[in-house]
Design a protein around this motif. Structure first.
Motif, PDB file in Angstrom:
ATOM      1  N   ASP A  91       0.851  -1.182   0.000  1.00  0.00           N
ATOM      2  CA  ASP A  91       0.000   0.000   0.000  1.00  0.00           C
ATOM      3  C   ASP A  91       0.891   1.237   0.000  1.00  0.00           C
ATOM      4  N   TYR A  93       0.302   4.443  -0.299  1.00  0.00           N
ATOM      5  CA  TYR A  93      -0.094   5.621   0.474  1.00  0.00           C
ATOM      6  C   TYR A  93       0.298   5.458   1.946  1.00  0.00           C
ATOM      7  N   ALA A  94       0.028   4.276   2.489  1.00  0.00           N
ATOM      8  CA  ALA A  94       0.362   4.036   3.896  1.00  0.00           C
ATOM      9  C   ALA A  94       1.877   4.042   4.084  1.00  0.00           C
ATOM     10  N   TYR A  96       4.100   5.512   2.243  1.00  0.00           N
ATOM     11  CA  TYR A  96       4.557   6.900   2.075  1.00  0.00           C
ATOM     12  C   TYR A  96       4.365   7.691   3.367  1.00  0.00           C
ATOM     13  N   GLU A  97       3.185   7.589   3.958  1.00  0.00           N
ATOM     14  CA  GLU A  97       2.924   8.325   5.202  1.00  0.00           C
ATOM     15  C   GLU A  97       3.875   7.891   6.306  1.00  0.00           C
ATOM     16  N   GLU A  98       4.091   6.580   6.400  1.00  0.00           N
ATOM     17  CA  GLU A  98       4.963   6.069   7.463  1.00  0.00           C
ATOM     18  C   GLU A  98       6.409   6.528   7.263  1.00  0.00           C
ATOM     19  N   LYS A 100       7.521   9.019   5.551  1.00  0.00           N
ATOM     20  CA  LYS A 100       7.633  10.463   5.731  1.00  0.00           C
ATOM     21  C   LYS A 100       7.695  10.803   7.221  1.00  0.00           C
ATOM     22  N   ALA A 101       6.848  10.123   7.999  1.00  0.00           N
ATOM     23  CA  ALA A 101       6.849  10.354   9.451  1.00  0.00           C
ATOM     24  C   ALA A 101       8.201   9.998  10.058  1.00  0.00           C
ATOM     25  N   LYS A 102       8.902   9.054   9.428  1.00  0.00           N
ATOM     26  CA  LYS A 102      10.204   8.632   9.959  1.00  0.00           C
ATOM     27  C   LYS A 102      11.345   9.468   9.411  1.00  0.00           C
ATOM     28  N   PRO A 109       5.207  12.755  -4.384  1.00  0.00           N
ATOM     29  CA  PRO A 109       4.229  12.009  -3.591  1.00  0.00           C
ATOM     30  C   PRO A 109       3.595  10.897  -4.433  1.00  0.00           C
ATOM     31  N   PRO A 110       2.848   9.988  -3.807  1.00  0.00           N
ATOM     32  CA  PRO A 110       2.239   8.908  -4.587  1.00  0.00           C
ATOM     33  C   PRO A 110       1.406   9.466  -5.735  1.00  0.00           C
ATOM     34  N   THR A 111       1.663   8.983  -6.911  1.00  0.00           N
ATOM     35  CA  THR A 111       1.004   9.487  -8.111  1.00  0.00           C
ATOM     36  C   THR A 111       0.647   8.301  -8.995  1.00  0.00           C
ATOM     37  N   LYS A 112      -0.548   8.329  -9.519  1.00  0.00           N
ATOM     38  CA  LYS A 112      -0.965   7.206 -10.380  1.00  0.00           C
ATOM     39  C   LYS A 112      -0.240   7.288 -11.718  1.00  0.00           C
TER      40      LYS A 112
END
Lengths: 135, 159
Positions: A91, A93-94, A96-98, A100-102, A109-112
């Motif tokens: 996944d 998006y998940a 990426y968020e994780e 980035k948080a680290k 960013p996530p792009t189709k």
């Protein structure tokens, strides 16, 4: 007959810092960490889901290269010249968020895209990668 | 609403575009990722997964389902997985099975061994023994583990 690719080099500016990036931030596991005399070590990382594939965090040393080549290579790595490869995830998006948080630095960013959804990030040396979720 | 305001502060043009067009579930993702990071950080404690669902502003059922969608494991399965992974690291560092068991948050040795075997395929003591053997081999003949082309380039072969 060729069976598998087992080792790949990523040239890094500093092995300690690369180890911190690839394990603590990016989430890979150390496979081999063997001291080989003064100031050198054999350091490989990988993902638990792909056993038998080792990423060799290769320091740019003057054992391996001439002084000029080492300097030139360090400059190129720092400048973000080398796109090294693609990591896939369940996944994007998940992940990426994780990441980035680290503290992982993303340049896109996530792009189709046609082949899936992809984000681009850099390691601590300047090497860049795609993080992709394939369709 | 305040989520959106804070996002706008640090959102670049790209980020806003992404949210509008391709990333509609950003808040959902952020909450699930926070829950996962919470487990990563607090796997040792007696984590109450109901609390995590509350923190993430989900109903328990919805939370478990969404979490599983992303991580392919329920939060409880994921917590066990994190503990077992940490246990593997400690066993690799040559720490005794009984110590590892309590260090990673299990209360009984038998449930630790059972779960470890279910996840890893072998018992913790077998794993510890295997790791000791591998380590000894690496110390005795490191070059057996390093492809020759690299060893040669580094100048390790002459030593």
């Amino acid at each position: 007959m060729i069976t598998k690719m087992t080792h790949v080099n990523i040239y890094v500016l500093n092995q300690d810092s690369a180890l911190d990036f690839y394990t603590n931030k990016f989430g890979l596991k150390v496979i081999m960490d063997v001291p080989m005399g003064k100031d050198t070590r054999w350091l490989t990382v990988g993902t638990p889901e792909q056993p038998g594939f080792e990423i060799n965090l290769t320091p740019i040393t003057e054992d391996m290269f001439s002084k000029e080549t080492a300097e030139a290579l360090r400059d190129l790595v720092k400048k973000g010249t080398f796109g090294v490869g693609v990591f896939t995830c369940n996944d994007v998006y998940a992940t990426y968020e994780e990441l980035k948080a680290k503290g992982v630095e993303f340049t896109k960013p996530p792009t189709k895209e046609f082949y899936g959804t992809e984000a681009l990030f850099k390691d601590d040396s300047g090497n860049w990668f795609s993080l992709a979720q394939l369709v | 609403m305040h989520h959106f305001a804070s996002l706008k502060l640090n959102g670049s043009k790209n980020t806003r575009k992404m949210i509008n067009e391709q990333y509609p579930k950003i808040y959902l993702y952020r909450r699930l990722v926070q829950a996962k990071l919470f487990i990563d950080a607090h796997y040792l404690d007696n984590i109450d997964l109901d609390n995590i669902a509350d923190e993430a502003c989900f109903s328990k059922f919805h939370f478990i389902r969404q979490f599983k969608n992303i991580y392919r494991k329920t939060p409880h399965q994921y917590l066990i997985f994190v503990r077992i992974e940490r246990a593997m690291e400690l066993l690799k560092a040559d720490i005794a099975v009984s110590v590892v068991c309590y260090t990673v948050g299990f209360e009984s040795l038998s449930s630790f061994s059972r779960l470890f075997k279910r996840v890893v395929g072998i018992t913790p003591s077998t794993y510890l023994m295997q790791q000791q053997i591998i380590k000894t081999r690496i110390v005795e003949s490191p070059l057996a583990f390093i492809p020759g082309c690299f060893a040669e380039k580094y100048g390790w072969l002459e030593k």
